[in-house]
Scaffold this motif. Structure first.
Motif, PDB file in Angstrom:
ATOM      1  N   GLU A  28      76.784  11.967  46.785  1.00 16.18           N
ATOM      2  CA  GLU A  28      77.270  11.895  48.162  1.00 16.18           C
ATOM      3  C   GLU A  28      78.400  12.903  48.386  1.00 16.18           C
ATOM      4  O   GLU A  28      78.446  13.589  49.424  1.00 16.18           O
ATOM      5  N   CYS A  80      69.978   6.040  42.361  1.00 16.33           N
ATOM      6  CA  CYS A  80      70.994   6.723  41.554  1.00 16.33           C
ATOM      7  C   CYS A  80      72.086   5.806  41.017  1.00 16.33           C
ATOM      8  O   CYS A  80      72.861   6.230  40.160  1.00 16.33           O
ATOM      9  N   HIS A  81      72.171   4.604  41.492  1.00 12.38           N
ATOM     10  CA  HIS A  81      73.225   3.647  41.130  1.00 12.38           C
ATOM     11  C   HIS A  81      74.597   4.302  41.294  1.00 12.38           C
ATOM     12  O   HIS A  81      74.925   4.753  42.380  1.00 12.38           O
ATOM     13  N   TRP A  82      75.395   4.391  40.236  1.00  8.36           N
ATOM     14  CA  TRP A  82      76.752   4.909  40.378  1.00  8.36           C
ATOM     15  C   TRP A  82      76.801   6.423  40.505  1.00  8.36           C
ATOM     16  O   TRP A  82      77.834   6.991  40.855  1.00  8.36           O
ATOM     17  N   LEU A  83      75.694   7.091  40.261  1.00  5.84           N
ATOM     18  CA  LEU A  83      75.667   8.539  40.497  1.00  5.84           C
ATOM     19  C   LEU A  83      75.594   8.871  41.984  1.00  5.84           C
ATOM     20  O   LEU A  83      75.731  10.031  42.363  1.00  5.84           O
ATOM     21  N   SER A  84      75.378   7.845  42.793  1.00  8.90           N
ATOM     22  CA  SER A  84      75.309   8.112  44.229  1.00  8.90           C
ATOM     23  C   SER A  84      76.652   8.610  44.777  1.00  8.90           C
ATOM     24  O   SER A  84      76.681   9.335  45.772  1.00  8.90           O
ATOM     25  N   ILE A  85      77.755   8.266  44.134  1.00  6.56           N
ATOM     26  CA  ILE A  85      79.077   8.716  44.604  1.00  6.56           C
ATOM     27  C   ILE A  85      79.239  10.227  44.439  1.00  6.56           C
ATOM     28  O   ILE A  85      79.566  10.917  45.410  1.00  6.56           O
ATOM     29  N   TYR A 116      71.816   4.391  46.451  1.00  3.40           N
ATOM     30  CA  TYR A 116      72.222   3.463  45.393  1.00  3.40           C
ATOM     31  C   TYR A 116      71.033   2.897  44.633  1.00  3.40           C
ATOM     32  O   TYR A 116      71.098   2.711  43.420  1.00  3.40           O
ATOM     33  N   PRO A 165      75.165   6.834  50.893  1.00  3.82           N
ATOM     34  CA  PRO A 165      75.345   6.148  49.608  1.00  3.82           C
ATOM     35  C   PRO A 165      74.519   4.859  49.491  1.00  3.82           C
ATOM     36  O   PRO A 165      74.026   4.531  48.416  1.00  3.82           O
TER      37      PRO A 165
END
Length: 79
Positions: free
Chosen positions: A23, A15-20, A12, A8
């Motif tokens: 992941e 992808c910023h918050w798409l990394s969650i 980050y 993550p």
């Protein structure tokens, strides 16, 4: 496992918050492949050998009983 924990942080930046969710999908995919490999290497930890052996024993005993009844029937008709 360590790679999945650090992924993550590497994602980050791009992808910023798409990394969650990325992941989560990656972890699910890679850990699923790992679990499939474990099950292929050790199939008898998943399969119930006692249940299979009990079924074979029961079926064999029933087959021997049926064979004995058939032989008695044939012998009584031939006499």
């Amino acid at each position: 496992f360590l790679w999945l924990m650090l992924l993550p942080f590497a994602l980050y930046k791009d992808c910023h918050w798409l990394s969650i969710p990325v992941e989560a999908f990656t972890a699910f995919f890679l850990l699923g492949i790992d679990d499939i490999g474990v099950q292929i290497e050790e199939p008898f930890s998943v399969l119930s050998c006692e249940g299979i052996c009990g079924s074979v024993t029961g079926n064999t005993a029933a087959l021997l009983q049926q064979d004995a009844r058939d032989r008695d029937l044939v012998e009584s008709r031939n006499s």
